[in-house]
Design a protein around this motif. Sequence first.
Motif, PDB file in Angstrom:
ATOM      1  N   SER A   1      -1.964   0.979  -6.340  1.00  0.00           N
ATOM      2  CA  SER A   1      -2.296   0.004  -4.993  1.00  0.00           C
ATOM      3  C   SER A   1      -3.247   1.131  -4.215  1.00  0.00           C
ATOM      4  O   SER A   1      -4.064   0.629  -3.317  1.00  0.00           O
ATOM      5  CB  SER A   1      -1.111   0.190  -4.004  1.00  0.00           C
ATOM      6  OG  SER A   1      -0.704   1.434  -3.715  1.00  0.00           O
ATOM      7  N   LEU A   2      -3.411   2.467  -4.516  1.00  0.00           N
ATOM      8  CA  LEU A   2      -4.445   3.221  -3.997  1.00  0.00           C
ATOM      9  C   LEU A   2      -5.751   3.598  -4.687  1.00  0.00           C
ATOM     10  O   LEU A   2      -6.888   3.550  -3.983  1.00  0.00           O
ATOM     11  CB  LEU A   2      -3.864   4.679  -3.937  1.00  0.00           C
ATOM     12  CG  LEU A   2      -2.627   5.011  -3.170  1.00  0.00           C
ATOM     13  CD1 LEU A   2      -2.375   6.472  -3.003  1.00  0.00           C
ATOM     14  CD2 LEU A   2      -2.635   4.469  -1.732  1.00  0.00           C
TER      15      LEU A   2
ATOM     16  N   VAL B   1       0.943  -1.282  -0.201  1.00  0.00           N
ATOM     17  CA  VAL B   1      -0.018   0.087  -0.070  1.00  0.00           C
ATOM     18  C   VAL B   1       0.754   1.130  -0.051  1.00  0.00           C
ATOM     19  O   VAL B   1       1.613   1.472   0.981  1.00  0.00           O
ATOM     20  CB  VAL B   1      -0.876   0.078   1.171  1.00  0.00           C
ATOM     21  CG1 VAL B   1      -1.703   1.203   1.275  1.00  0.00           C
ATOM     22  CG2 VAL B   1      -1.931  -1.178   1.366  1.00  0.00           C
TER      23      VAL B   1
END
Length: 233
Positions: A205-206, A5
Amino acid sequence: MEAYVYGVKRSLPAGFEDYFDRSATAIVSIDMHEGHLADSPDCPCPAPRAREIVAPINAFHRSARVLGVPIIHVRSVLRKSGVDDLNGIPSAWRATFPLYVGPISGADAHAIEGSRWTNFVTEVAEGDEIVETKKRLSAFYPTDLDFLLRNMRVTTLVLNGGFTDCCVLNTAFDASNRTYRVIVARDLARGTNEEMEDAALKMISLHLGLVMDSADILQAWSQRQSSPARMIE
Protein backbone atom coordinates in the motif's frame (compact mmCIF):
# COMPACT_ATOMS: atom_id res chain seq x y z
CA MET A 1 -13.31 4.46 -4.35
CA GLU A 2 -11.66 3.22 -1.20
CA ALA A 3 -8.33 1.52 -0.54
CA TYR A 4 -6.28 0.47 2.49
CA VAL A 5 -3.34 2.71 3.29
CA TYR A 6 -1.08 1.13 5.91
CA GLY A 7 -4.03 -0.99 7.02
CA VAL A 8 -6.57 1.84 7.27
CA LYS A 9 -9.38 2.08 4.74
CA ARG A 10 -9.54 5.53 3.15
CA SER A 11 -11.26 7.26 0.26
CA LEU A 12 -8.94 7.74 -2.69
CA PRO A 13 -8.33 11.26 -3.95
CA ALA A 14 -8.50 12.17 -7.63
CA GLY A 15 -5.66 10.79 -9.76
CA PHE A 16 -6.25 7.05 -9.55
CA GLU A 17 -8.71 6.78 -12.43
CA ASP A 18 -6.27 4.88 -14.66
CA TYR A 19 -6.14 2.04 -12.11
CA PHE A 20 -9.76 1.18 -12.94
CA ASP A 21 -9.77 1.10 -16.73
CA ARG A 22 -11.22 -2.36 -17.36
CA SER A 23 -10.02 -2.36 -20.97
CA ALA A 24 -6.40 -2.21 -19.79
CA THR A 25 -6.70 -4.55 -16.78
CA ALA A 26 -6.07 -8.24 -16.14
CA ILE A 27 -6.43 -10.34 -13.01
CA VAL A 28 -3.38 -12.44 -12.14
CA SER A 29 -4.21 -15.31 -9.80
CA ILE A 30 -1.10 -16.85 -8.26
CA ASP A 31 -0.41 -20.48 -7.30
CA MET A 32 -3.95 -21.58 -6.49
CA HIS A 33 -3.10 -25.23 -7.13
CA GLU A 34 -3.03 -28.45 -5.16
CA GLY A 35 0.64 -28.09 -4.26
CA HIS A 36 -0.44 -25.42 -1.79
CA LEU A 37 -4.10 -26.16 -1.21
CA ALA A 38 -4.52 -29.94 -0.97
CA ASP A 39 -5.80 -30.97 2.44
CA SER A 40 -3.51 -33.98 2.74
CA PRO A 41 -0.39 -34.78 4.78
CA ASP A 42 1.77 -35.11 1.66
CA CYS A 43 0.93 -31.62 0.35
CA PRO A 44 4.39 -30.35 -0.76
CA CYS A 45 4.07 -26.74 0.37
CA PRO A 46 0.85 -26.33 2.36
CA ALA A 47 -0.94 -22.99 2.52
CA PRO A 48 -3.98 -23.98 4.58
CA ARG A 49 -5.15 -20.40 5.14
CA ALA A 50 -5.57 -20.00 1.36
CA ARG A 51 -8.18 -22.77 1.16
CA GLU A 52 -10.77 -20.35 2.52
CA ILE A 53 -10.37 -17.99 -0.45
CA VAL A 54 -10.97 -20.54 -3.23
CA ALA A 55 -14.74 -19.93 -3.41
CA PRO A 56 -14.42 -16.11 -3.07
CA ILE A 57 -11.78 -16.03 -5.82
CA ASN A 58 -14.04 -18.08 -8.09
CA ALA A 59 -16.93 -15.67 -7.45
CA PHE A 60 -14.74 -12.63 -8.14
CA HIS A 61 -13.43 -14.16 -11.36
CA ARG A 62 -16.95 -14.94 -12.58
CA SER A 63 -17.99 -11.34 -11.99
CA ALA A 64 -14.86 -10.05 -13.71
CA ARG A 65 -15.47 -12.21 -16.78
CA VAL A 66 -18.95 -10.71 -17.13
CA LEU A 67 -17.33 -7.27 -17.16
CA GLY A 68 -14.79 -8.37 -19.77
CA VAL A 69 -11.76 -8.40 -17.47
CA PRO A 70 -9.43 -11.28 -18.43
CA ILE A 71 -8.12 -13.83 -15.92
CA ILE A 72 -4.55 -15.15 -15.97
CA HIS A 73 -3.82 -18.19 -13.80
CA VAL A 74 -0.17 -18.60 -12.80
CA ARG A 75 1.22 -21.83 -11.37
CA SER A 76 4.64 -23.10 -10.38
CA VAL A 77 5.92 -25.94 -12.57
CA LEU A 78 9.36 -27.57 -12.25
CA ARG A 79 10.97 -30.05 -14.65
CA LYS A 80 10.81 -33.70 -13.62
CA SER A 81 14.60 -33.92 -13.73
CA GLY A 82 14.79 -31.52 -10.78
CA VAL A 83 17.34 -29.34 -12.56
CA ASP A 84 15.18 -26.27 -11.96
CA ASP A 85 15.50 -26.65 -8.20
CA LEU A 86 16.65 -29.57 -6.04
CA ASN A 87 19.11 -30.99 -8.60
CA GLY A 88 20.23 -27.55 -9.71
CA ILE A 89 20.43 -24.58 -7.35
CA PRO A 90 17.71 -25.13 -4.73
CA SER A 91 15.20 -22.40 -3.98
CA ALA A 92 16.08 -20.48 -0.82
CA TRP A 93 12.70 -21.19 0.81
CA ARG A 94 13.56 -24.90 1.01
CA ALA A 95 16.22 -24.07 3.59
CA THR A 96 14.66 -21.10 5.35
CA PHE A 97 10.89 -21.74 5.52
CA PRO A 98 11.25 -24.99 7.53
CA LEU A 99 13.11 -23.02 10.21
CA TYR A 100 9.69 -21.49 10.99
CA VAL A 101 7.15 -24.19 10.05
CA GLY A 102 9.25 -27.29 10.71
CA PRO A 103 10.03 -30.10 8.26
CA ILE A 104 7.81 -30.31 5.15
CA SER A 105 7.61 -34.00 4.36
CA GLY A 106 6.52 -33.70 0.72
CA ALA A 107 8.59 -30.68 -0.26
CA ASP A 108 10.66 -32.59 -2.82
CA ALA A 109 7.51 -33.11 -4.92
CA HIS A 110 6.55 -29.44 -5.00
CA ALA A 111 5.43 -28.24 -8.46
CA ILE A 112 6.83 -31.21 -10.40
CA GLU A 113 5.42 -31.15 -13.92
CA GLY A 114 2.73 -33.73 -14.58
CA SER A 115 2.00 -34.26 -10.88
CA ARG A 116 -1.32 -33.64 -9.18
CA TRP A 117 0.31 -30.78 -7.30
CA THR A 118 0.15 -28.53 -10.37
CA ASN A 119 -3.63 -29.00 -10.81
CA PHE A 120 -5.58 -25.80 -10.26
CA VAL A 121 -8.09 -25.78 -7.42
CA THR A 122 -9.76 -22.55 -8.57
CA GLU A 123 -11.93 -22.61 -11.68
CA VAL A 124 -10.29 -22.13 -15.06
CA ALA A 125 -12.81 -21.06 -17.70
CA GLU A 126 -12.60 -21.13 -21.46
CA GLY A 127 -10.92 -17.90 -22.50
CA ASP A 128 -8.75 -17.64 -19.39
CA GLU A 129 -4.99 -17.60 -19.91
CA ILE A 130 -2.46 -19.80 -18.09
CA VAL A 131 1.18 -19.06 -17.29
CA GLU A 132 2.94 -22.15 -16.01
CA THR A 133 6.69 -21.71 -16.06
CA LYS A 134 6.96 -19.97 -12.69
CA LYS A 135 9.93 -21.51 -10.87
CA ARG A 136 10.70 -19.02 -8.13
CA LEU A 137 8.67 -16.46 -6.14
CA SER A 138 7.58 -13.88 -8.69
CA ALA A 139 4.96 -14.64 -11.34
CA PHE A 140 7.27 -12.79 -13.75
CA TYR A 141 10.27 -15.09 -13.24
CA PRO A 142 11.19 -16.85 -15.45
CA THR A 143 7.82 -16.77 -17.23
CA ASP A 144 6.32 -15.11 -20.29
CA LEU A 145 3.82 -13.15 -18.17
CA ASP A 146 5.23 -9.75 -19.17
CA PHE A 147 5.15 -10.73 -22.87
CA LEU A 148 1.54 -11.90 -22.52
CA LEU A 149 0.42 -8.76 -20.69
CA ARG A 150 1.99 -6.40 -23.19
CA ASN A 151 0.38 -8.27 -26.10
CA MET A 152 -2.94 -8.00 -24.27
CA ARG A 153 -2.34 -4.20 -23.95
CA VAL A 154 -2.63 -4.53 -20.17
CA THR A 155 -1.29 -1.79 -17.90
CA THR A 156 -3.05 -2.64 -14.61
CA LEU A 157 -2.85 -5.92 -12.70
CA VAL A 158 -5.21 -7.12 -9.98
CA LEU A 159 -3.41 -9.76 -7.92
CA ASN A 160 -4.89 -12.54 -5.81
CA GLY A 161 -3.73 -15.90 -4.43
CA GLY A 162 -0.89 -16.86 -2.14
CA PHE A 163 1.32 -16.36 -0.26
CA THR A 164 0.66 -12.64 0.32
CA ASP A 165 4.08 -12.18 1.94
CA CYS A 166 5.89 -14.29 -0.64
CA CYS A 167 4.71 -14.76 -4.24
CA VAL A 168 2.08 -12.01 -4.23
CA LEU A 169 4.53 -9.51 -2.72
CA ASN A 170 7.32 -10.50 -5.12
CA THR A 171 4.96 -10.25 -8.09
CA ALA A 172 3.77 -6.83 -6.93
CA PHE A 173 7.37 -5.60 -6.74
CA ASP A 174 8.21 -6.93 -10.20
CA ALA A 175 5.00 -5.53 -11.69
CA SER A 176 5.61 -2.09 -10.20
CA ASN A 177 9.23 -2.12 -11.36
CA ARG A 178 7.92 -2.81 -14.86
CA THR A 179 5.59 0.22 -14.53
CA TYR A 180 2.33 -1.74 -14.29
CA ARG A 181 -0.37 -0.33 -12.04
CA VAL A 182 -0.86 -2.81 -9.20
CA ILE A 183 -3.97 -3.61 -7.17
CA VAL A 184 -3.99 -6.40 -4.60
CA ALA A 185 -7.37 -7.83 -3.62
CA ARG A 186 -6.94 -7.83 0.15
CA ASP A 187 -9.69 -10.37 0.88
CA LEU A 188 -8.53 -12.74 -1.89
CA ALA A 189 -4.93 -13.22 -0.79
CA ARG A 190 -3.58 -15.14 2.17
CA GLY A 191 -0.17 -15.08 3.79
CA THR A 192 1.95 -17.33 5.96
CA ASN A 193 0.06 -15.98 8.96
CA GLU A 194 -1.99 -12.86 9.76
CA GLU A 195 1.05 -10.91 10.94
CA MET A 196 3.06 -11.53 7.77
CA GLU A 197 0.01 -10.96 5.57
CA ASP A 198 -0.68 -7.63 7.25
CA ALA A 199 2.95 -6.52 6.89
CA ALA A 200 3.04 -7.42 3.19
CA LEU A 201 -0.19 -5.56 2.46
CA LYS A 202 1.09 -2.49 4.29
CA MET A 203 4.29 -2.51 2.24
CA ILE A 204 2.32 -2.86 -0.98
CA SER A 205 0.00 0.00 0.00
CA LEU A 206 2.90 2.39 0.62
CA HIS A 207 5.25 1.52 -2.22
CA LEU A 208 3.72 -0.62 -4.96
CA GLY A 209 0.04 0.03 -5.55
CA LEU A 210 -3.45 -0.15 -4.12
CA VAL A 211 -4.78 -2.65 -1.58
CA MET A 212 -8.54 -2.99 -1.92
CA ASP A 213 -11.46 -5.24 -1.07
CA SER A 214 -12.65 -7.22 -4.08
CA ALA A 215 -16.18 -5.80 -3.80
CA ASP A 216 -14.75 -2.28 -4.05
CA ILE A 217 -12.74 -3.25 -7.13
CA LEU A 218 -15.92 -4.51 -8.79
CA GLN A 219 -17.73 -1.35 -7.77
CA ALA A 220 -14.99 0.84 -9.25
CA TRP A 221 -15.18 -1.12 -12.50
CA SER A 222 -18.97 -0.88 -12.52
CA GLN A 223 -18.85 2.92 -12.48
CA ARG A 224 -17.87 2.71 -16.15
CA GLN A 225 -21.18 1.01 -17.08
CA SER A 226 -24.86 1.78 -16.54
CA SER A 227 -25.66 -0.71 -13.78
CA PRO A 228 -23.56 -1.75 -10.76
CA ALA A 229 -21.73 -5.06 -10.88
CA ARG A 230 -22.57 -7.72 -8.34
CA MET A 231 -20.63 -10.69 -7.10
CA ILE A 232 -21.72 -13.84 -8.93
CA GLU A 233 -22.02 -16.79 -6.56
